[in-house]
Motif scaffolding. Structure first.
Motif, PDB file in Angstrom:
ATOM      1  N   GLN A 262       0.817  -1.214   0.000  1.00  0.00           N
ATOM      2  CA  GLN A 262       0.000   0.000   0.000  1.00  0.00           C
ATOM      3  C   GLN A 262       0.853   1.268   0.000  1.00  0.00           C
ATOM      4  O   GLN A 262       0.318   2.364  -0.184  1.00  0.00           O
ATOM      5  N   LEU A 263       2.168   1.103   0.246  1.00  0.00           N
ATOM      6  CA  LEU A 263       3.129   2.212   0.228  1.00  0.00           C
ATOM      7  C   LEU A 263       2.804   3.292   1.258  1.00  0.00           C
ATOM      8  O   LEU A 263       3.109   4.471   1.071  1.00  0.00           O
ATOM      9  N   SER A 264       2.164   2.889   2.351  1.00  0.00           N
ATOM     10  CA  SER A 264       1.808   3.816   3.425  1.00  0.00           C
ATOM     11  C   SER A 264       2.753   3.576   4.591  1.00  0.00           C
ATOM     12  O   SER A 264       2.445   2.830   5.526  1.00  0.00           O
ATOM     13  N   LEU A 265       3.916   4.214   4.526  1.00  0.00           N
ATOM     14  CA  LEU A 265       4.961   3.954   5.505  1.00  0.00           C
ATOM     15  C   LEU A 265       4.569   4.455   6.892  1.00  0.00           C
ATOM     16  O   LEU A 265       4.873   3.806   7.898  1.00  0.00           O
ATOM     17  N   GLY A 266       3.922   5.604   6.988  1.00  0.00           N
ATOM     18  CA  GLY A 266       3.533   6.133   8.290  1.00  0.00           C
ATOM     19  C   GLY A 266       2.560   5.217   9.008  1.00  0.00           C
ATOM     20  O   GLY A 266       2.703   4.959  10.208  1.00  0.00           O
ATOM     21  N   TYR A 267       1.572   4.690   8.270  1.00  0.00           N
ATOM     22  CA  TYR A 267       0.585   3.786   8.863  1.00  0.00           C
ATOM     23  C   TYR A 267       1.240   2.479   9.289  1.00  0.00           C
ATOM     24  O   TYR A 267       0.963   1.952  10.368  1.00  0.00           O
ATOM     25  N   ALA A 268       2.129   1.952   8.449  1.00  0.00           N
ATOM     26  CA  ALA A 268       2.832   0.717   8.781  1.00  0.00           C
ATOM     27  C   ALA A 268       3.726   0.904   9.999  1.00  0.00           C
ATOM     28  O   ALA A 268       3.816   0.025  10.869  1.00  0.00           O
ATOM     29  N   THR A 269       4.380   2.046  10.085  1.00  0.00           N
ATOM     30  CA  THR A 269       5.259   2.308  11.227  1.00  0.00           C
ATOM     31  C   THR A 269       4.451   2.446  12.512  1.00  0.00           C
ATOM     32  O   THR A 269       4.887   2.011  13.583  1.00  0.00           O
ATOM     33  N   ALA A 270       3.279   3.032  12.430  1.00  0.00           N
ATOM     34  CA  ALA A 270       2.412   3.126  13.604  1.00  0.00           C
ATOM     35  C   ALA A 270       2.021   1.721  14.077  1.00  0.00           C
ATOM     36  O   ALA A 270       2.008   1.448  15.287  1.00  0.00           O
ATOM     37  N   ALA A 271       1.722   0.834  13.137  1.00  0.00           N
ATOM     38  CA  ALA A 271       1.398  -0.542  13.504  1.00  0.00           C
ATOM     39  C   ALA A 271       2.591  -1.235  14.150  1.00  0.00           C
ATOM     40  O   ALA A 271       2.437  -2.021  15.097  1.00  0.00           O
ATOM     41  N   SER A 272       3.806  -0.936  13.668  1.00  0.00           N
ATOM     42  CA  SER A 272       5.004  -1.542  14.261  1.00  0.00           C
ATOM     43  C   SER A 272       5.231  -1.029  15.680  1.00  0.00           C
ATOM     44  O   SER A 272       5.701  -1.773  16.555  1.00  0.00           O
ATOM     45  N   GLN A 273       4.885   0.225  15.942  1.00  0.00           N
ATOM     46  CA  GLN A 273       5.003   0.751  17.305  1.00  0.00           C
ATOM     47  C   GLN A 273       4.008   0.075  18.245  1.00  0.00           C
ATOM     48  O   GLN A 273       4.322  -0.192  19.412  1.00  0.00           O
ATOM     49  N   VAL A 274       2.825  -0.225  17.740  1.00  0.00           N
ATOM     50  CA  VAL A 274       1.839  -0.959  18.538  1.00  0.00           C
ATOM     51  C   VAL A 274       2.350  -2.360  18.839  1.00  0.00           C
ATOM     52  O   VAL A 274       2.207  -2.863  19.965  1.00  0.00           O
ATOM     53  N   LEU A 275       2.957  -3.002  17.839  1.00  0.00           N
ATOM     54  CA  LEU A 275       3.533  -4.329  18.057  1.00  0.00           C
ATOM     55  C   LEU A 275       4.622  -4.283  19.127  1.00  0.00           C
ATOM     56  O   LEU A 275       4.677  -5.146  20.012  1.00  0.00           O
ATOM     57  N   LEU A 276       5.487  -3.276  19.061  1.00  0.00           N
ATOM     58  CA  LEU A 276       6.534  -3.126  20.075  1.00  0.00           C
ATOM     59  C   LEU A 276       5.924  -2.957  21.464  1.00  0.00           C
ATOM     60  O   LEU A 276       6.386  -3.573  22.437  1.00  0.00           O
ATOM     61  N   ALA A 277       4.870  -2.147  21.567  1.00  0.00           N
ATOM     62  CA  ALA A 277       4.225  -1.926  22.864  1.00  0.00           C
ATOM     63  C   ALA A 277       3.610  -3.220  23.395  1.00  0.00           C
ATOM     64  O   ALA A 277       3.723  -3.542  24.587  1.00  0.00           O
ATOM     65  N   ILE A 278       2.981  -4.006  22.518  1.00  0.00           N
ATOM     66  CA  ILE A 278       2.375  -5.277  22.944  1.00  0.00           C
ATOM     67  C   ILE A 278       3.449  -6.238  23.432  1.00  0.00           C
ATOM     68  O   ILE A 278       3.292  -6.918  24.460  1.00  0.00           O
ATOM     69  N   MET A 279       4.571  -6.294  22.715  1.00  0.00           N
ATOM     70  CA  MET A 279       5.664  -7.175  23.123  1.00  0.00           C
ATOM     71  C   MET A 279       6.234  -6.757  24.472  1.00  0.00           C
ATOM     72  O   MET A 279       6.507  -7.610  25.334  1.00  0.00           O
ATOM     73  N   LEU A 280       6.411  -5.458  24.672  1.00  0.00           N
ATOM     74  CA  LEU A 280       6.934  -4.972  25.957  1.00  0.00           C
ATOM     75  C   LEU A 280       5.975  -5.299  27.094  1.00  0.00           C
ATOM     76  O   LEU A 280       6.403  -5.696  28.186  1.00  0.00           O
ATOM     77  N   VAL A 281       4.681  -5.140  26.851  1.00  0.00           N
ATOM     78  CA  VAL A 281       3.691  -5.463  27.882  1.00  0.00           C
ATOM     79  C   VAL A 281       3.714  -6.948  28.205  1.00  0.00           C
ATOM     80  O   VAL A 281       3.688  -7.353  29.375  1.00  0.00           O
ATOM     81  N   GLY A 282       3.790  -7.790  27.153  1.00  0.00           N
ATOM     82  CA  GLY A 282       3.817  -9.231  27.370  1.00  0.00           C
ATOM     83  C   GLY A 282       5.040  -9.686  28.145  1.00  0.00           C
ATOM     84  O   GLY A 282       4.936 -10.465  29.103  1.00  0.00           O
ATOM     85  N   VAL A 283       6.200  -9.186  27.759  1.00  0.00           N
ATOM     86  CA  VAL A 283       7.435  -9.569  28.445  1.00  0.00           C
ATOM     87  C   VAL A 283       7.442  -9.042  29.873  1.00  0.00           C
ATOM     88  O   VAL A 283       7.837  -9.746  30.814  1.00  0.00           O
ATOM     89  N   SER A 284       7.000  -7.800  30.066  1.00  0.00           N
ATOM     90  CA  SER A 284       6.975  -7.218  31.412  1.00  0.00           C
ATOM     91  C   SER A 284       6.018  -7.987  32.317  1.00  0.00           C
ATOM     92  O   SER A 284       6.325  -8.230  33.493  1.00  0.00           O
ATOM     93  N   ALA A 285       4.858  -8.382  31.786  1.00  0.00           N
ATOM     94  CA  ALA A 285       3.900  -9.135  32.589  1.00  0.00           C
ATOM     95  C   ALA A 285       4.472 -10.486  32.991  1.00  0.00           C
ATOM     96  O   ALA A 285       4.298 -10.935  34.137  1.00  0.00           O
ATOM     97  N   GLN A 286       5.181 -11.123  32.075  1.00  0.00           N
ATOM     98  CA  GLN A 286       5.769 -12.416  32.398  1.00  0.00           C
ATOM     99  C   GLN A 286       6.850 -12.283  33.468  1.00  0.00           C
ATOM    100  O   GLN A 286       6.913 -13.089  34.409  1.00  0.00           O
TER     101      GLN A 286
END
Length: 297
Positions: A262-286
């Motif tokens: 889709q060539l929408s780099l800003g939208y894709a990067t926002a999704a990658s930041q959400v993924l990073l946040a989910i991973m940090l939450v998961g690891v921190s909870a564990q």
């Protein structure tokens, strides 16, 4: 110690920074700068074709909140992690306990399990797609020989993600197994010898000696697998391409499609930041749960 010598030591301390400067520079260049730059790009509407960048603030994140496809891929990824991580931990631990013994057969089996993880994902998915072919595949023929109705393992909304998770476990089970084997070999043999002299049953040795000694290794393997499985992408892309009906599409595949299709780099990067946040939450909870268990003990 003389005053002159003390002054010399104090004078040399600022120079110690030069020893860590190369590491700090590489760390900032390869980790901190991409993180900061990723957050900055996610706040823009960035078109890869024209290379135009327009400040939109949190609009990309608000759009993700309303994107039903993104909700689905987040749920798919969470399910994949919840399915695969416990299997990785339990199965690799069982393999390590079984193969932690001298002998050529144990050595051969350890090498066999580990070698599978060295193969490329393309080769692994090609082999498994052939094995899972309807009617003519190895799995279908095995079901037919046993009189079991054929299952649509890669075309069913309910079975496709589970099938990919099992293929992933088969593929890279070798690494967590090796980590557990390394931890097992660090346990002092004197403890087992004392338990043998006391005629301690095997299950008590396992539950009171082996597993407590492997606590840190279990946490490490679980954390590694959580991080790895949140980033699942190539086997899904090659085996189902996110289908059927988006039931196997992962967050990383969503990011790839938004950025390079889709060539929408800003939208894709926002999704990658959400993924990073989910991973940090998961690891921190564990980690928090693990520390809470230790505090109660």
């Amino acid at each position: 110690m003389s005053a002159a010598h003390t002054v010399g030591l104090r004078a040399s301390r600022p120079a110690h920074a030069f020893f860590v400067l190369p590491f700090v520079a590489v760390y900032a260049l390869l980790l901190l700068w991409p993180l900061v730059n990723g957050v900055w790009i996610s706040l823009h509407d960035h078109d890869l074709l024209s290379n135009d960048s327009l400040w939109v603030g949190l609009a990309n994140y608000r759009e993700l909140l309303d994107d039903e496809v993104f909700h689905q891929v987040v749920w798919n990824t969470l399910r994949f992690v919840a399915i695969s991580t416990p299997i990785f931990v339990v199965l690799s631990l069982m393999l390590a306990l079984t193969l932690n013994r001298p002998g050529r057969l144990a050595t051969l089996l350890r090498a066999t399990f580990f070698c599978a993880s060295v193969f490329s994902v393309t080769l692994i998915t090609l082999v498994w797609k052939l094995a899972l072919m309807p009617e003519r595949g190895l799995i279908a023929q095995a079901f037919a020989a046993l009189g079991i109705p054929e299952l649509p393992l890669l075309t069913s909304d309910h079975l496709a993600l589970l099938t990919i998770a099992l293929v992933t476990v088969w593929w890279i089970i070798g690494l967590p197994m090796i980590l557990f084997l390394s931890a097992l070999q660090q346990i002092p043999s004197d403890i087992y010898e004392a338990a043998a002299l006391d005629n301690t049953p095997r299950w008590r040795v396992l539950t009171h000696i082996t597993l407590p000694s492997l606590k840190r290794a279990i946490v490490l393997v679980a954390l590694i697998e959580v991080i790895r499985q949140f980033q699942v992408f190539p086997q899904i892309m090659l085996m189902t391409n996110g289908g059927p009906n988006n039931t196997t599409r992962s967050i990383v595949q969503f990011i790839y499609e938004q950025a390079f299709m889709q060539l929408s780099l800003g939208y894709a990067t926002a999704a990658s930041q959400v993924l990073l946040a989910i991973m940090l939450v998961g690891v921190s909870a564990q980690l928090w749960l693990e520390r809470d268990k230790e505090a109660k003990r």
